[in-house]
Design a protein around this motif. Structure first.
Motif, mmCIF file in Angstrom:
data_model
loop_
_atom_site.group_PDB
_atom_site.id
_atom_site.type_symbol
_atom_site.label_atom_id
_atom_site.label_comp_id
_atom_site.label_asym_id
_atom_site.label_seq_id
_atom_site.Cartn_x
_atom_site.Cartn_y
_atom_site.Cartn_z
ATOM 1 N N SER A 173 21.475 4.420 53.509
ATOM 2 C CA SER A 173 21.471 5.827 53.122
ATOM 3 C C SER A 173 20.908 5.917 51.715
ATOM 4 C CB SER A 173 22.901 6.379 53.142
ATOM 5 O OG SER A 173 22.984 7.616 52.453
ATOM 6 N N SER A 174 20.406 7.100 51.363
ATOM 7 C CA SER A 174 19.998 7.299 49.972
ATOM 8 C C SER A 174 21.189 7.140 49.028
ATOM 9 C CB SER A 174 19.368 8.685 49.801
ATOM 10 O OG SER A 174 20.261 9.698 50.213
ATOM 11 N N PRO A 223 17.938 6.786 55.223
ATOM 12 C CA PRO A 223 17.621 8.221 55.229
ATOM 13 C C PRO A 223 18.423 8.982 54.177
ATOM 14 C CG PRO A 223 19.101 7.694 57.035
ATOM 15 C CD PRO A 223 18.796 6.399 56.337
ATOM 16 N N ALA A 224 17.869 10.101 53.762
ATOM 17 C CA ALA A 224 18.602 11.038 52.908
ATOM 18 C C ALA A 224 19.242 12.091 53.807
ATOM 19 C CB ALA A 224 17.661 11.651 51.877
ATOM 20 N N LEU A 225 19.073 13.332 53.482
ATOM 21 C CA LEU A 225 19.664 14.419 54.279
ATOM 22 C C LEU A 225 18.897 14.589 55.583
ATOM 23 C CD1 LEU A 225 21.690 16.840 54.403
ATOM 24 C CD2 LEU A 225 19.868 18.220 53.377
ATOM 25 N N PHE A 226 19.569 14.351 56.700
ATOM 26 C CA PHE A 226 18.981 14.514 58.024
ATOM 27 C C PHE A 226 19.906 15.366 58.879
ATOM 28 C CE2 PHE A 226 15.724 11.616 57.057
ATOM 29 C CZ PHE A 226 14.818 11.573 58.110
ATOM 30 N N THR A 250 13.079 -5.681 54.345
ATOM 31 C CA THR A 250 12.848 -4.554 53.447
ATOM 32 C C THR A 250 13.707 -3.356 53.813
ATOM 33 O OG1 THR A 250 11.080 -3.270 52.389
ATOM 34 C CG2 THR A 250 10.983 -3.482 54.791
ATOM 35 N N VAL A 251 13.888 -2.474 52.837
ATOM 36 C CA VAL A 251 14.623 -1.224 53.032
ATOM 37 C C VAL A 251 13.632 -0.076 52.914
ATOM 38 C CG1 VAL A 251 16.499 0.257 52.212
ATOM 39 C CG2 VAL A 251 16.711 -2.238 52.037
ATOM 40 N N LEU A 252 13.549 0.741 53.939
ATOM 41 C CA LEU A 252 12.602 1.860 53.974
ATOM 42 C C LEU A 252 13.349 3.149 53.655
ATOM 43 C CD1 LEU A 252 10.829 0.895 57.330
ATOM 44 C CD2 LEU A 252 10.060 0.360 55.003
ATOM 45 N N ARG A 253 13.071 3.721 52.480
ATOM 46 C CA ARG A 253 13.676 5.010 52.135
ATOM 47 C C ARG A 253 12.955 6.112 52.895
ATOM 48 N NH1 ARG A 253 16.180 5.446 46.149
ATOM 49 N NH2 ARG A 253 16.679 7.476 47.071
ATOM 50 N N LEU A 254 13.736 6.957 53.535
ATOM 51 C CA LEU A 254 13.202 8.068 54.321
ATOM 52 C C LEU A 254 13.862 9.324 53.782
ATOM 53 C CD1 LEU A 254 11.279 8.373 56.799
ATOM 54 C CD2 LEU A 254 13.324 8.409 58.228
#
Length: 262
Positions: A154-155, A197-200, A248-252
């Motif tokens: 999470s963000s 992910p951030a706010l989803f 890796t960590v993918l920020r979405l």
């Protein structure tokens, strides 16, 4: 790795972002083993997806519950011949609470345990129990790949807000373990990727008040809205298919950096 004719174990798979990922992979020809506590949703989804879907009632904080689902999936794989190509650890909870409240009372340790046991322990436990059935897969393609593990952070792992200490700790740990997990499994041809992910739009955000959600959307740079489940599912699909995504960590997150408080 192509999703078609492979089985993916997906925790939290009967709703929300994990369900969106399950539908996306299923549309590409994958078999999906859905692990969730919501039996009603699970039955509905299996009816929708048909023979390439199986549901198991699972509490990911309970090792034995996970074991039964993994074994059930293995038996299903024996029938279909579609080996376990991946795990998507999508089960997660958020239980906000300040470390010390207005009455000078510390947060109950049970609240911390609840979040950590599902978000962190449950993720690791599912992965460790599924791995023996992935390391024995026949190496595939030019690189000899055997599978992929996709986790959900999470963000909040990077800029958690007030009241998110336990949640941020659980998601930060998932982000931190991604690289060593990839290194552990490199000799087996199994990759590890985390999506943050951030706010989803999800079951978690449905519980937010309108004012809280609007404040979070205001912290987005572009686009100024909550992410859609399909947008999460597409990055999961890319993580499955792209062999260079590993460790890796993918920020979405639409360039969102959460403020300290709303």
């Amino acid at each position: 790795m192509k999703p078609s004719n492979r089985t993916f174990i997906i925790s939290g798979g009967a709703s929300g972002l994990a369900l969106a990922a399950a539908r996306n992979l299923h549309s590409a020809g994958a078999y999906v083993s859905l692990l969730d506590l919501n039996t009603e949703n699970g039955a509905t989804i299996v009816k929708e997806l048909g023979d390439r879907a199986k549901f198991f009632e699972v509490d990911v904080s309970d090792s034995e519950s996970i074991a039964k689902a993994v074994q059930g999936t293995v038996e299903w794989v024996k029938q279909t011949g579609k080996e376990i190509g991946g795990v998507i650890a999508g089960a997660g909870v958020g239980l906000p609470g300040l470390m010390i409240d207005k009455n000078n009372e510390p947060i109950p340790i049970s609240s911390i345990d609840f979040v950590l046991n599902i978000n962190l322990r449950g993720t690791l436990d599912l992965i460790r129990q599924a791995l023996p059935y992935m390391t024995t897969n026949k190496p595939d393609g030019l690189d000899g790949e055997r599978g992929v593990l996709i986790m959900v952070a999470s963000s909040a792992a990077f800029d958690g807000q007030m009241g998110q200490v336990a949640y941020a700790a659980s998601k930060g740990a998932v982000a931190s373990l991604t690289l060593p997990l990839a290194r552990d499994l490199s000799k087996h041809g199994i990759r590890a990727v985390t999506v943050a992910p951030a706010l989803f739009e999800s079951n978690m955000t449905k519980q937010m008040g309108k004012k809280v959600k609007q404040s979070l959307e205001n912290a987005m740079e572009f686009p100024k809205r909550a992410g859609q489940p399909d947008e999460f599912a597409r990055i999961v699909r890319e993580a499955v298919e792209n062999p260079m995504l590993n460790g890796t960590v993918l920020r979405l997150d639409g360039a969102m950096r959460m403020p300290a408080r709303l």
